[in-house]
Enzyme design. Structure first.
Site, short mmCIF file in Angstrom:
data_model
loop_
_atom_site.label_atom_id
_atom_site.label_comp_id
_atom_site.label_asym_id
_atom_site.label_seq_id
_atom_site.Cartn_x
_atom_site.Cartn_y
_atom_site.Cartn_z
N ASN A 8 -28.97 -34.46 -93.88
CA ASN A 8 -28.32 -33.39 -93.11
C ASN A 8 -28.87 -33.44 -91.69
O ASN A 8 -30.01 -33.06 -91.46
CB ASN A 8 -28.63 -32.04 -93.79
N LYS A 10 -27.88 -31.71 -89.20
CA LYS A 10 -27.79 -30.40 -88.54
C LYS A 10 -27.21 -30.54 -87.13
O LYS A 10 -26.31 -31.36 -86.91
CB LYS A 10 -29.17 -29.73 -88.52
N HIS A 96 -25.48 -23.87 -97.41
CA HIS A 96 -26.80 -24.22 -96.85
C HIS A 96 -27.51 -22.94 -96.40
O HIS A 96 -26.88 -22.00 -95.90
CB HIS A 96 -26.65 -25.19 -95.67
N GLU A 98 -29.18 -22.17 -93.90
CA GLU A 98 -28.98 -21.74 -92.51
C GLU A 98 -27.64 -21.04 -92.34
O GLU A 98 -27.52 -20.12 -91.53
CB GLU A 98 -29.12 -22.96 -91.58
N GLU A 169 -32.50 -25.92 -102.99
CA GLU A 169 -33.34 -25.97 -101.79
C GLU A 169 -34.04 -24.62 -101.61
O GLU A 169 -33.45 -23.68 -101.05
CB GLU A 169 -32.48 -26.22 -100.54
N GLY A 175 -37.69 -27.30 -93.79
CA GLY A 175 -38.18 -27.46 -92.43
C GLY A 175 -39.58 -26.93 -92.20
O GLY A 175 -40.03 -26.80 -91.07
N SER A 214 -38.31 -30.26 -97.23
CA SER A 214 -39.46 -31.05 -96.76
C SER A 214 -39.68 -32.35 -97.53
O SER A 214 -40.82 -32.76 -97.75
CB SER A 214 -40.73 -30.18 -96.75
C1 PEP Z 1 -32.15 -29.17 -95.19
O1 PEP Z 1 -31.85 -28.89 -94.05
O2 PEP Z 1 -31.32 -29.09 -96.09
C2 PEP Z 1 -33.54 -29.57 -95.47
C3 PEP Z 1 -33.89 -29.75 -96.71
O3 PEP Z 1 -34.38 -29.73 -94.38
P1 PEP Z 1 -35.87 -30.38 -94.39
O4 PEP Z 1 -35.77 -31.66 -95.15
O5 PEP Z 1 -36.19 -30.56 -92.95
O6 PEP Z 1 -36.76 -29.40 -95.09
#
Ligand code: PEP
Length: 250
Positions: A8, A10, A96, A98, A169, A175, A214
């Site tokens: 992703n 973003k 997601h 966000e 997630e 992040g 992460s």
């Molecule tokens: C994501 O944006 O779905 C995500 C898992 O980000 P990160 O890997 O940076 O934690």
């Protein structure tokens, strides 16, 4: 079942940067192992460029990070599944964290969006996951169950298993560099699997459940080997071809 290794990107990367990263990634990965599939979610503005760059690379596909629930019309700023497909996308992303927690999307809207994407011919990755307060309050299962059931409410039960994937997630791991522990991942994924089997019967065992939060080259091989982990969704560590290629091949 092939492991789905999804990136992703973003709101990062211009057209040139995105194409260059996609090319670097494909070159570094080389011949993709048979049990792997790679999916890139670039920003809309680079979707066509990345799709074209990867069009002849076996096992790679692209997706849109979002879409609206209409084919076309007076919806300023929105993009439809038809437009994503026109740019070479095979997938869409819904739910997601966000979009849930920064942009205020509700379970109900995410459900409509997921069903609309599938009805429009996209495969959809539906993200679910609890906030840290919800985990501390012992509400992981309550939250994840609600998000999966609402997210898949209008998705026909006769779809093919590969048309949908769930990405678990935990929001506190996105992040932050704080990855969920193996036990937390195994528990949450087993729970997602249980709900999927309840909703889709035997087919629920064939629906991929990805982990996100992460994921890095250093922790991916352990995560990917856990029960019911059928792939990963990666943000930060997917932005560089070098680190994401290591994740893809972990
Ligand atoms: C994501 O944006 O779905 C995500 C898992 O980000 P990160 O890997 O940076 O934690």
């Amino acid at each position: 079942m092939k492991k789905l290794m999804a990136a992703n990107w973003k709101m990062y990367k211009t057209w040139d940067e995105a194409k260059a990263t996609a090319r670097e990634l494909a070159d570094l990965v080389g011949a993709l192992p048979d049990d792997r599939e790679v999916l890139i979610f670039p920003p809309f503005t680079a979707l066509k460029g990345v799709s074209d760059e990867l069009a002849s690379v076996k096992g790679f596909s692209t997706g849109g990070q979002d879409y609206y629930i209409q084919e076309e019309g007076a919806f300023t700023g929105e993009i439809s599944p038809k437009m994503l497909k026109d740019c070479g996308a095979a997938f869409g992303l819904t739910g997601h964290s966000e979009r849930r927690h920064v942009l205020g999307e509700t379970d109900e809207y995410i459900g409509k969006k997921t069903a609309y994407g599938i009805a429009s011919g996209l495969k959809v990755v539906l993200c679910v996951g609890e906030l840290i307060e919800e985990r501390k309050a012992g509400k992981v299962e309550e939250v994840v169950e609600r998000q999966i059931r609402e997210g898949l409410k209008d998705v026909p039960r006769e779809i093919e298993a590969e048309q949908i994937a769930i990405a678990y997630e935990p929001v506190w791991a996105i992040g932050t560099g704080e990855v969920a522990g193996p036990e937390e991942i195994v528990e949450a994924h087993a729970f997602c699997r249980k709900i999927l089997v309840d909703l889709f019967g035997e087919k629920g065992n064939e629906i991929r459940v990805l982990y996100g939060g992460s994921v890095k080259p250093e922790n991916c091989s352990q995560i990917i080997s856990l029960d019911n982990v059928d792939g990963v969704l990666v943000g930060g560590a997917s932005l560089k071809g070098e680190s994401f290629s290591k994740i893809v091949l972990a």
